[in-house]
Design a protein around this motif. Structure first.
Motif, PDB file in Angstrom:
ATOM      1  N   HIS A 260      31.315  34.713  36.113  1.00 57.07           N
ATOM      2  CA  HIS A 260      31.807  35.442  34.930  1.00 57.07           C
ATOM      3  C   HIS A 260      32.526  34.475  33.998  1.00 57.07           C
ATOM      4  CE1 HIS A 260      31.256  39.500  36.790  1.00 57.07           C
ATOM      5  NE2 HIS A 260      31.349  38.774  37.895  1.00 57.07           N
TER       6      HIS A 260
ATOM      7  N   ALA B 294      39.053  32.874  39.845  1.00 53.90           N
ATOM      8  CA  ALA B 294      39.284  34.125  40.569  1.00 53.90           C
ATOM      9  C   ALA B 294      38.028  34.444  41.368  1.00 53.90           C
ATOM     10  CB  ALA B 294      39.592  35.267  39.605  1.00 53.90           C
TER      11      ALA B 294
ATOM     12  N   ASN C  37      36.307  37.539  43.380  1.00 51.17           N
ATOM     13  CA  ASN C  37      36.382  39.000  43.566  1.00 51.17           C
ATOM     14  C   ASN C  37      37.689  39.558  43.013  1.00 51.17           C
ATOM     15  OD1 ASN C  37      33.869  38.791  44.821  1.00 51.17           O
ATOM     16  ND2 ASN C  37      34.797  38.453  46.820  1.00 51.17           N
ATOM     17  N   GLU C  38      38.011  39.103  41.797  1.00 53.51           N
ATOM     18  CA  GLU C  38      39.157  39.613  41.009  1.00 53.51           C
ATOM     19  C   GLU C  38      40.523  39.235  41.557  1.00 53.51           C
ATOM     20  OE1 GLU C  38      38.307  43.780  40.718  1.00 53.51           O
ATOM     21  OE2 GLU C  38      36.316  43.410  39.909  1.00 53.51           O
ATOM     22  N   GLU C  39      40.597  38.146  42.324  1.00 54.01           N
ATOM     23  CA  GLU C  39      41.895  37.623  42.765  1.00 54.01           C
ATOM     24  C   GLU C  39      41.947  36.127  42.489  1.00 54.01           C
ATOM     25  OE1 GLU C  39      44.702  38.784  43.670  1.00 54.01           O
ATOM     26  OE2 GLU C  39      44.037  40.873  43.747  1.00 54.01           O
ATOM     27  N   TYR C  40      43.095  35.647  41.955  1.00 54.83           N
ATOM     28  CA  TYR C  40      43.247  34.206  41.759  1.00 54.83           C
ATOM     29  C   TYR C  40      43.201  33.494  43.112  1.00 54.83           C
ATOM     30  CZ  TYR C  40      44.841  35.204  37.003  1.00 54.83           C
ATOM     31  OH  TYR C  40      44.906  35.615  35.694  1.00 54.83           O
TER      32      TYR C  40
ATOM     33  N   HIS D  81      31.897  37.346  43.474  1.00 54.70           N
ATOM     34  CA  HIS D  81      32.035  37.255  42.018  1.00 54.70           C
ATOM     35  C   HIS D  81      33.068  36.172  41.727  1.00 54.70           C
ATOM     36  CE1 HIS D  81      29.796  40.879  40.702  1.00 54.70           C
ATOM     37  NE2 HIS D  81      29.970  41.193  41.982  1.00 54.70           N
TER      38      HIS D  81
ATOM     39  N   ALA E  70      35.037  34.113  38.809  1.00 56.28           N
ATOM     40  CA  ALA E  70      35.361  34.153  37.377  1.00 56.28           C
ATOM     41  C   ALA E  70      36.148  32.908  36.993  1.00 56.28           C
ATOM     42  CB  ALA E  70      36.165  35.406  37.056  1.00 56.28           C
TER      43      ALA E  70
ATOM     44  N   ILE F 244      38.848  31.603  34.588  1.00 58.30           N
ATOM     45  CA  ILE F 244      39.915  32.242  33.817  1.00 58.30           C
ATOM     46  C   ILE F 244      40.637  31.178  32.978  1.00 58.30           C
ATOM     47  CG2 ILE F 244      41.969  33.711  33.938  1.00 58.30           C
ATOM     48  CD1 ILE F 244      39.719  35.128  35.304  1.00 58.30           C
TER      49      ILE F 244
ATOM     50  N   TYR G 110      38.806  40.586  31.289  1.00 61.35           N
ATOM     51  CA  TYR G 110      38.033  40.767  32.514  1.00 61.35           C
ATOM     52  C   TYR G 110      38.541  42.111  33.025  1.00 61.35           C
ATOM     53  CZ  TYR G 110      36.057  39.462  37.120  1.00 61.35           C
ATOM     54  OH  TYR G 110      35.336  39.393  38.284  1.00 61.35           O
TER      55      TYR G 110
ATOM     56  N   PRO H 100      38.040  44.878  35.054  1.00 60.87           N
ATOM     57  CA  PRO H 100      38.502  45.394  36.360  1.00 60.87           C
ATOM     58  C   PRO H 100      39.687  44.602  36.910  1.00 60.87           C
ATOM     59  CG  PRO H 100      36.321  44.360  36.557  1.00 60.87           C
ATOM     60  CD  PRO H 100      36.647  44.424  35.097  1.00 60.87           C
ATOM     61  N   MET H 101      39.646  43.273  36.715  1.00 56.86           N
ATOM     62  CA  MET H 101      40.753  42.455  37.227  1.00 56.86           C
ATOM     63  C   MET H 101      42.014  42.693  36.406  1.00 56.86           C
ATOM     64  SD  MET H 101      40.846  38.353  37.968  1.00 56.86           S
ATOM     65  CE  MET H 101      42.389  37.494  38.298  1.00 56.86           C
TER      66      MET H 101
ATOM     67  N   LYS I 111      43.638  45.831  37.509  1.00 56.20           N
ATOM     68  CA  LYS I 111      44.244  45.600  38.835  1.00 56.20           C
ATOM     69  C   LYS I 111      45.574  44.852  38.692  1.00 56.20           C
ATOM     70  CE  LYS I 111      42.301  43.302  42.763  1.00 56.20           C
ATOM     71  NZ  LYS I 111      41.036  42.798  43.333  1.00 56.20           N
ATOM     72  N   LYS I 112      45.585  43.837  37.828  1.00 54.57           N
ATOM     73  CA  LYS I 112      46.810  43.040  37.642  1.00 54.57           C
ATOM     74  C   LYS I 112      47.903  43.864  36.955  1.00 54.57           C
ATOM     75  CE  LYS I 112      45.589  39.529  39.742  1.00 54.57           C
ATOM     76  NZ  LYS I 112      46.315  39.208  40.981  1.00 54.57           N
TER      77      LYS I 112
ATOM     78  N   GLU J  17      49.409  45.923  39.564  1.00 58.10           N
ATOM     79  CA  GLU J  17      50.278  45.105  40.428  1.00 58.10           C
ATOM     80  C   GLU J  17      51.645  44.885  39.786  1.00 58.10           C
ATOM     81  OE1 GLU J  17      46.732  42.483  42.509  1.00 58.10           O
ATOM     82  OE2 GLU J  17      48.398  41.388  41.588  1.00 58.10           O
TER      83      GLU J  17
ATOM     84  N   PRO K  42      44.209  38.780  32.965  1.00 56.35           N
ATOM     85  CA  PRO K  42      43.092  38.111  32.279  1.00 56.35           C
ATOM     86  C   PRO K  42      42.637  38.846  31.016  1.00 56.35           C
ATOM     87  CG  PRO K  42      42.305  39.178  34.280  1.00 56.35           C
ATOM     88  CD  PRO K  42      43.805  39.361  34.254  1.00 56.35           C
TER      89      PRO K  42
ATOM     90  N   TRP L 211      42.328  37.846  26.691  1.00 60.07           N
ATOM     91  CA  TRP L 211      42.350  36.718  25.753  1.00 60.07           C
ATOM     92  C   TRP L 211      42.306  37.221  24.327  1.00 60.07           C
ATOM     93  CZ3 TRP L 211      39.425  37.158  30.147  1.00 60.07           C
ATOM     94  CH2 TRP L 211      39.751  36.273  31.174  1.00 60.07           C
TER      95      TRP L 211
END
Lengths: 77, 146
Positions: free
Chosen positions: A5, A50, A52-55, A67, A69, A71, B52, B54-55, B58-59, B62, B120, B122
């Motif tokens: 991504h 990232a 799967n959507e985690e850093y 996945h 990405a 960033i 991004y 979905p992320m 999620k963030k 959080e 994420p 921008w």
């Protein structure tokens, strides 16, 4: 195969928001290496990864189906 | 509405304020980040935001959980708009309720700082004579924070 991504400046350099690439085994650092080689005109030096959507750290393993990405420094708000 | 959301639609701050208001709250802080015309002597025509999605959601959630842990009995809603925004449009809304005002102010500021660090999303500034993706304004490694 893994799903990549792209966002912001990287997306413009890559000319696409997403792509799939063949993948067997490796780490986030290996994916980054692939991206730097594929898109040499983009400066990846401050890009975070990232999975799967985690850093993650660059030592994190990347498994087929993940996945991944790229960033760039975020600028929301 | 979702309490932690990225959306293309114009933001309505009152909805988020209503969402966080409850009988135990003695204060609600409502922050709206708006599109500024002039930055460092340069005139912005409009902004484009991308996420991004979905992320980002999620963030944002959080950040909400962190706040509810750090400031007990607070309630949080955060929404960020993406797409093309005009001058003075609202880009982000943060609503925080808390039993007392100090916590509501502090938690709200914590939320915007975390958004600028980890979520994420921008922003591209479009000027009369060009455009640029903006990044890392406050958190450039080794750079000045402002």
């Amino acid at each position: 195969m893994i799903h990549l991504h792209y966002f912001a400046g990287i997306k413009e350099v890559a000319g696409k928001a997403e792509e799939d690439i063949d993948w067997v085994d490796g780490t986030a650092a290996d994916v980054l290496k692939w991206a730097k080689k594929s898109y040499p005109s983009f400066d990846f030096s401050s890009v975070q990864i990232a999975i799967n959507e985690e850093y993650v750290l660059e030592t994190e393993p990347v498994k087929p189906g993940d996945h991944v990405a790229f960033i760039p420094p975020v600028s929301g708000g | 509405m979702k309490p932690f959301e990225v959306t293309k639609k114009p933001l309505e701050p009152a909805r988020y304020m209503e969402y966080v208001t409850h009988p135990g709250a003695g204060a609600v802080t409502l922050f709206a980040g708006t599109v500024r015309e002039w930055t460092n002597g340069k005139r912005t025509m409009h902004l484009e935001y991308e996420a991004y999605e979905p992320m980002a959601e999620k963030k944002l959630a959080e950040i909400g959980s962190e706040i509810e842990e750090k400031w007990p009995n607070s309630r949080v809603a955060i929404v960020h708009r993406i797409g093309a925004l005009a001058i003075s449009d609202i880009a982000v809304v943060i609503a925080v309720s808390s039993p007392h005002r100090k916590a509501a102010y502090e938690a709200n500021e914590y939320a915007i700082e975390q958004i600028k660090r980890v979520v994420p999303i921008w922003k591209k500034e479009i000027w009369e004579d060009g455009e640029e993706w903006i990044g890392d304004q406050a958190y450039k490694p080794g750079g000045e924070q402002y």
